[in-house]
Design an enzyme around this catalytic site. Structure first.
Site, PDB file in Angstrom:
ATOM      1  N   ALA A  56      11.668   8.046   9.673  1.00 33.92           N
ATOM      2  CA  ALA A  56      13.060   7.590   9.562  1.00 33.92           C
ATOM      3  C   ALA A  56      13.200   6.553   8.439  1.00 33.92           C
ATOM      4  CB  ALA A  56      13.513   6.999  10.902  1.00 33.92           C
ATOM      5  N   LYS A  85      12.233  10.316   2.409  1.00 34.29           N
ATOM      6  CA  LYS A  85      11.045  11.032   1.943  1.00 34.29           C
ATOM      7  C   LYS A  85      10.963  12.412   2.591  1.00 34.29           C
ATOM      8  CE  LYS A  85       8.215   6.903   0.988  1.00 34.29           C
ATOM      9  NZ  LYS A  85       9.047   5.851   1.635  1.00 34.29           N
ATOM     10  N   CYS A 141       5.808  -0.317   1.426  1.00 38.74           N
ATOM     11  CA  CYS A 141       6.760  -0.909   0.474  1.00 38.74           C
ATOM     12  C   CYS A 141       6.482  -2.417   0.376  1.00 38.74           C
ATOM     13  CB  CYS A 141       8.201  -0.627   0.861  1.00 38.74           C
ATOM     14  SG  CYS A 141       8.664  -1.210   2.510  1.00 38.74           S
TER      15      CYS A 141
END
Length: 453
Positions: free
Chosen positions: A270, A274, A391
């Site tokens: 989620a 991607k 990230c």
């Protein structure tokens, strides 16, 4: 007959809403993005909603620097100031320093807000404090604590522990470049469904609307834009022609290198950016199994797949650590594991995340990342590929996790990322890693691992 009293001018709705949202953020410890996505500005006209969002995000980003300046100009105990008066001062000072609002208008609006939202006498306080700082605008006071980390943290509005951490790792020049980048107005990545609409057509369409946009220099199906509002208003996302996605996320999918007819697992999938890109790269032929522990966020994956007309995606709410037991025969050609992380690579877009993170978050997340890696590895068929991504720019969550994983799993080897991503973004160990000030995108990391047996 006595004349009726003239009605008071209505407060600017964007500024009024900004003050209300700032109060929600402080009292409820709410995230800016969640408040905005919850539609709390939907009752405003679009222009006012955009301004309210910009005010709140900008003030949240610069909060520590604004506090420092206001404390210098306020005659009294700044730490005892009533919260709503402080929010009004934040807004007035932010407009004076960071927007093109004429100073007289910023002052007038702030004074009116204070009079109407705090009390009549508060207008004089706001007027005095902001005029003092306006006179000093070209020579603002600077922090001089004698501690480099503390001074940089105040000036660039970050937590001190974070700046100390980066100074020790990257040194003063790189740290200051990162702090500057985190406070600049970012480019937003937008993926173009080039099987449905040409990238140059989208760029021309945005240029006609006066939107600052440019083609991505690293991905042929991405563009960069300064503002997302016009794209959202144009409904190109709803039509399945565009998807908001940072280029770093797109490069992670390129590193995965999905092919038609494969079975691919997208773990921790989620909200589905991607996932849908994987299915698009596969030309929607094959199976994309998208797992996420949060049922409500799984609905976002399904919505994105429906929006983009992708039928190869099957989304399920399940903890990845339970998947190998629930589906003992599942062996995927490729597995993408985009783990929960500190997110310290996305601070330019997530204005408030810096204030929600604590040093101890690293150790807690590292344990979870290791557990998810173990589960993901069990889903890769012999000869298959596992891509671990984050990230964040923190080695504890990136390189160190892969080194520890390889020590436990000699049947996995690193495949250098050079064949799939720009060489400038490949580390000496062969990992993909972006650096926000250099690459003008989110900070991200990914390792491509091949299961040999």
């Amino acid at each position: 007959m006595p004349r009726a009293r003239a009605s008071r001018k209505r407060l600017d709705p964007a500024r009024r809403e900004a003050v209300r949202l700032l109060q929600r953020i402080e009292t409820d410890q709410a995230y800016v993005n969640r408040l905005i996505s919850a539609g709390l500005t939907d009752e405003l006209e679009p222009e006012a909603g955009r301004r309210a969002t910009e005010y709140v995000a900008g003030i949240t980003r610069w909060r520590r620097w604004l506090d420092f300046l206001l404390a210098q100009a306020y005659r009294g105990r700044y730490d005892k100031m009533e919260p709503r008066l402080r929010y009004v001062l934040y807004l007035g000072l932010y407009e004076l320093l960071f927007t093109d609002t004429p100073p007289y208008a910023a002052l007038h609006e702030a004074v009116e807000l204070a009079r109407r939202l705090v009390r009549p006498q508060a207008g004089a306080v706001v007027n005095a404090v902001l005029r003092t700082l306006l006179r000093q605008r070209d020579f603002l006071p600077q922090p001089q604590t004698g501690d480099t980390a503390e001074d940089l943290a105040i000036r660039y509005s970050h937590p001190t522990w974070m700046v100390q951490h980066w100074l020790a790792r990257y040194g003063p020049a790189e740290t200051e470049a990162l702090l500057r980048y985190n406070n600049e107005r970012p480019w937003f990545g937008v993926r173009v469904r080039t099987d449905r609409i040409a990238r140059h057509v989208v760029l021309h369409r945005l240029a006609d609307r006066g939107v600052e946009a440019e083609p991505s220099p690293v991905l042929d199906d991405f563009i960069r834009v300064r503002r997302l509002g016009p794209i959202l208003e144009d409904r190109l996302i709803e039509k399945g022609l565009l998807a908001v996605q940072d280029e770093s996320a797109g490069l992670v999918v390129r590193l995965l290198d999905p092919h038609p007819e494969e079975t691919i697992v997208d773990a921790c999938a989620a909200p589905g950016g991607k996932t849908t890109y994987i299915a698009t790269r596969m030309r929607d032929h094959g199976r994309v199994l998208a797992f996420d522990v949060h049922a409500r966020r799984v609905e976002l994956i399904r919505k994105a797949a429906l929006q983009q007309g992708l039928t190869s995606i099957v989304a399920e709410a399940v903890d990845l650590r339970e998947v190998p037991t629930r589906y003992p025969d599942l062996q995927a050609d490729r597995v993408l594991l985009d783990v929960p992380c500190t997110g310290l690579g996305v601070l330019a877009k997530r204005a408030d995340l810096r204030w929600h993170r604590q040093p101890e978050d690293l150790s807690e997340l590292v344990q979870l990342q290791d557990e998810l890696l173990e589960a993901a590895a069990r889903l890769v068929r012999p000869g298959g590929v596992l891509v671990y991504s984050t990230c964040t720019i923190e080695p504890e969550e990136n390189e160190e996790r892969i080194r520890a994983f390889l020590a436990r799993h000699p049947n996995f080897t690193v495949e250098r990322a050079d064949a799939w991503v720009p060489a400038a973004m490949v580390t000496a160990e062969g990992f993909f890693a972006t650096w926000p000030p250099r690459d003008q995108m989110d900070g991200a990391f990914a390792a491509r691992l091949r299961r040999t047996s």
